[in-house]
Scaffold this motif. Structure first.
Motif, short mmCIF file in Angstrom:
data_model
loop_
_atom_site.label_atom_id
_atom_site.label_comp_id
_atom_site.label_asym_id
_atom_site.label_seq_id
_atom_site.Cartn_x
_atom_site.Cartn_y
_atom_site.Cartn_z
N GLU A 154 0.81 -1.22 0.00
CA GLU A 154 0.00 0.00 0.00
C GLU A 154 0.84 1.27 0.00
OE1 GLU A 154 -2.94 -0.80 -0.77
OE2 GLU A 154 -2.46 -2.89 -0.34
N THR A 170 3.03 4.20 -1.73
CA THR A 170 2.76 4.84 -3.02
C THR A 170 4.03 5.37 -3.66
OG1 THR A 170 2.30 7.00 -2.01
CG2 THR A 170 0.42 5.48 -2.30
N GLU A 181 0.18 9.50 -8.47
CA GLU A 181 0.49 8.79 -7.23
C GLU A 181 -0.33 7.50 -7.16
OE1 GLU A 181 3.09 8.99 -4.00
OE2 GLU A 181 2.77 10.51 -5.53
N ILE A 182 0.35 6.38 -7.01
CA ILE A 182 -0.33 5.09 -7.10
C ILE A 182 0.32 4.10 -6.15
CG2 ILE A 182 1.15 4.20 -8.96
CD1 ILE A 182 -1.38 3.01 -10.25
N THR A 183 -0.45 3.16 -5.63
CA THR A 183 0.12 2.16 -4.72
C THR A 183 0.99 1.17 -5.50
OG1 THR A 183 -1.73 0.61 -4.92
CG2 THR A 183 -1.89 2.33 -3.21
#
Length: 256
Positions: free
Chosen positions: A20, A22, A50-52
């Motif tokens: 989780e 990022t 912005e991404i996990t």
């Protein structure tokens, strides 16, 4: 791209990263010797900000895989891949292109590497014959003593995290979701697509609790691309899924 799970595995195993966490998915540009520039990009030039790490692997985002490889020891990733696949570490380049899969592996080596994830972190050494017995049970040939005891390369926690993420590759937003819909595949499974530059190779490697398998689609003459820009998710994944459906036709599937 089918080597990406092992970059993420090394990152999780280090204890410094979690699914989780990022990262910024954005275009990258590198200066390389000789005054050249390297600008790797995501498939379709799509970026998600912005991404996990979880979603980045499920979407097979090159920029995030490269950034993650920058932050960990590349030799740890190379050693993990070499031991998992049962091949020489020199096969895997000691540079950031490794994140894009710039290494030569056979389908057997790829399947062995993914078996590590299915096997809770223990390496698997492929073999053709363990032993042969006749109808009365007498052993005619026995090679079991030659089989090396499995080595633990990853913790059970890390492989459980990877499996949970790679199950999502077959679900919505995953790169193999379309293939799962097309084939009606609903068996508990985890896997990863792979597509090389100019569509010269298409891969799908994956596993269930019972079996690991790898499918490669391409030409023996590597100069020839696949027609119509075919991807791992488009041509290799359906073959893999139909194979696994046949395997489970007469046996109940199991959840991880």
């Amino acid at each position: 791209s089918s080597v990406k799970p092992f970059i993420f595995a090394a990152a999780f195993e280090s204890g410094r990263y979690a699914p989780e966490d990022t990262m910024l998915d954005a275009p990258l540009h590198f200066n390389i010797p000789g005054g050249k520039k390297w600008s790797p990009h995501n498939y379709g030039n799509k970026y998600f900000g912005e991404i996990t790490l979880r979603e980045a692997l499920q979407r097979s985002l090159n920029s995030v895989a490269i950034k993650l490889l920058q932050k960990i020891r590349i030799d740890d990733v190379r050693a993990l891949l070499a031991q998992a696949a049962g091949t020489d570490i020199k096969v895997f380049p000691r540079n950031l292109s490794l994140a894009l899969g710039t290494a030569d592996m056979s389908p057997l080596q790829s399947a062995a590497a993914y078996a590590l994830l299915a096997n809770g972190g223990f390496a698997v050494k492929p073999h053709f014959i363990a032993y042969i017995e006749d109808r009365s049970g007498a052993i005619l040939e026995d090679n079991r003593a030659q089989l090396e005891p499995p080595a633990r390369l990853l913790s059970a926690k890390t492989t459980a995290l990877l499996t949970d993420i790679l199950e999502g590759v077959l679900r919505k937003n995953g790169t193999a979701h379309g293939a799962a819909l097309k084939t009606g595949f609903n068996i508990p499974a985890a896997g990863k697509t792979g597509t090389t530059n100019e569509y010269r190779d298409a891969w799908f490697s994956g596993y269930t609790p019972d079996i690991a398998a790898s499918v490669w689609v391409g030409h023996d003459d590597m100069r020839l691309p696949l027609e119509g820009g075919r991807t791992g998710g488009g041509v290799a994944a359906p073959i893999w899924m139909n194979l696994l459906k046949a395997v489970y036709r007469d046996r109940p599937p199991r959840a991880f």
